[in-house]
Scaffold this active site. Sequence first.
Site, mmCIF file in Angstrom:
data_model
loop_
_atom_site.group_PDB
_atom_site.id
_atom_site.type_symbol
_atom_site.label_atom_id
_atom_site.label_comp_id
_atom_site.label_asym_id
_atom_site.label_seq_id
_atom_site.Cartn_x
_atom_site.Cartn_y
_atom_site.Cartn_z
ATOM 1 N N GLU A 1 0.686 -1.172 -0.221
ATOM 2 C CA GLU A 1 -0.061 0.278 0.359
ATOM 3 C C GLU A 1 1.099 1.081 0.479
ATOM 4 O O GLU A 1 2.140 1.617 0.952
ATOM 5 C CB GLU A 1 -1.205 0.240 1.274
ATOM 6 C CG GLU A 1 -1.681 0.901 1.413
ATOM 7 C CD GLU A 1 -2.028 2.012 2.188
ATOM 8 O OE1 GLU A 1 -1.553 2.770 1.225
ATOM 9 O OE2 GLU A 1 -2.253 1.961 2.999
ATOM 10 N N CYS B 1 -2.263 7.440 5.027
ATOM 11 C CA CYS B 1 -2.104 8.016 2.949
ATOM 12 C C CYS B 1 -3.574 8.288 3.111
ATOM 13 O O CYS B 1 -4.004 8.394 1.914
ATOM 14 C CB CYS B 1 -1.891 6.492 2.953
ATOM 15 S SG CYS B 1 0.054 5.361 3.319
HETATM 16 C C1 UN1 Z 1 -2.806 4.412 6.082
HETATM 17 O O1 UN1 Z 1 -2.392 5.570 6.455
HETATM 18 O O2 UN1 Z 1 -1.396 4.034 5.602
HETATM 19 O O3 UN1 Z 1 -8.444 3.997 6.663
HETATM 20 C C2 UN1 Z 1 -3.418 3.845 6.330
HETATM 21 C C3 UN1 Z 1 -7.709 5.346 7.468
HETATM 22 C C4 UN1 Z 1 -6.898 4.308 8.079
HETATM 23 C C5 UN1 Z 1 -5.584 3.270 6.986
HETATM 24 C C6 UN1 Z 1 -5.003 4.528 7.209
HETATM 25 N N1 UN1 Z 1 -7.928 2.875 8.276
HETATM 26 O O4 UN1 Z 1 -7.656 6.054 7.569
#
Ligand code: UN1
Length: 541
Positions: free
Chosen positions: A307, A341
Amino acid sequence: MPKSSFSNEFTYKHFVESGKEDEFDKLFDDAAQRAKAQFGKKHPLYIGGKEVLAAEILTERSPIDGSVIGYFQKGTREHARQAVEAAAAALPAWMESGYKERADIFKKAAAVFSKNKFNLAAILSYENGKSRYESVGEVDEAIDFMRYYAAELEANKGFSRRTSLQGGTAKVSAGFQGAPSAKSEKVTIRLRPFGVFGIIAPFNFPVSISVGMSAGAMIAGNTAVFKPSSSDSMTMLSGVKIYEYLKEAGVPPGVFNCITGPGSEIGDELVTNTRVAGIAFTGSRIVGTGMIRKAYELGLQKTFIVEMGGKNPVIISKSANLDEAVSAVASAAFGFNGQKCSACSRVYVHESIKEQFVSKLIEKARSFKIGNPISKEVYMGPLISENALRTYTEAVEKAKATGRVLYGGNKAHVSMNGHYVEPTIIEVRHDSELVHSELFVPILTIEGFKNFDEALDMANDTEYGLTAGLYTGKRKEIIEFMERIEAGTVYVNRDTSATTGAIVGLHTFVGWKGSSVNGKGSGSKLYLQQFMREQSISITK
Ligand code: UN1
């Protein structure tokens, strides 16, 4: 253990809905005191169930005030090699252990994490600067991942099924595709683990993403070498805690190994070691694609479950509920300083409501308290590192030079030794680099649009495709958005957050385009299959 029926942990929701918010706060505050009292200890590497020391030490400091959290081993390439050997040695027994036993161990692990949730959440807040709400929510997410994957493994009977072909009356003297036979065939079709997995984890969700990737690999029958984030942004203490809790739950020695140390050595060894069958990675696109390129250039066929970030857009249509959109965008862009992310970093708002939207958003951003995230009322803590501060400062300078800073852009006045900055809203041209590269800091770009199609074009004009949001009162726009948006995790009119906060088992957290490789997500029915390869075995009788 009885078969699991999955339900989410939802700690804060349960406390607040039963009128016990005070209790929630006391549990966190007490845990924060306990966490602090434990800081400053030395922690080993864990290889094959043994504690191992390295020649050099890494000092982990809290981004809140620079105080020491702990001393960790600076593991080397050789330690990573040893850990891979230990994981390979533990593989046969673990593979053969049976899915029910593995599901039971991870259900037990979920219970261990649940019992320790406030302790771990407090450590997390000190380690990466999250608010108590974000931290408890993250530990909940880790617990949810383990329970959900255990339930999926059980529901699919360990991903094994049988088929058969009855013998007929005709037979042939030489075979061909579809040739009849008098004998019958019994076929087992099953998913089998790949082998040893390298788990390379990020600083921003060091509990939930580390646990999700590790549990995914191990419950499927693989063994693992886990590297917590150990360089510029350090979250090694939660990594060691994960090791301890999994051990307590009964994960056997060698099945899970924990190596702290630089990515240039540990990560690189995991990517290039021929005995490592797969890598699960969450982090930046540049690191992710670099690892894949390196492995394939060396002729190694590894499985990559990655990811790799986002540049997540939100479209606000003329018919949107403006107050809800403002609050949800602010949470998605500035919660945990935009260091997710999934954070929203681009807003496309209809020109007729742009001014109103921006002024309400500024009002909301101004209301966020910046400071020590251990305090209940603080919404935004420090940035994770000096590098993150540099990214922030340079982006603000670029915005000033090529566009406008509508709000923020400065260091915040916090009297602690950390990098505290204001939530920032900028306006730059669509072709600006600031609209296209992932910054991982609390900077949001705003652009107006005239028609919905044009907004969708701009939203999709990115190499990423992780999350996206829409606020509208029009069914037609929802349908068009669903049809055209190029992102995996998509929310329409969600009031809590425009793009962040995916819930295990409810949403799938999945990237399209440059955000991922195979377009399958976590917290999803398709997650575990990625850690396994299919095999069909036919036995003719
Ligand atoms: C990330 O920032 O790598 O949906 C993932 C979300 C979290 C996951 C973020 N459950 O904001």
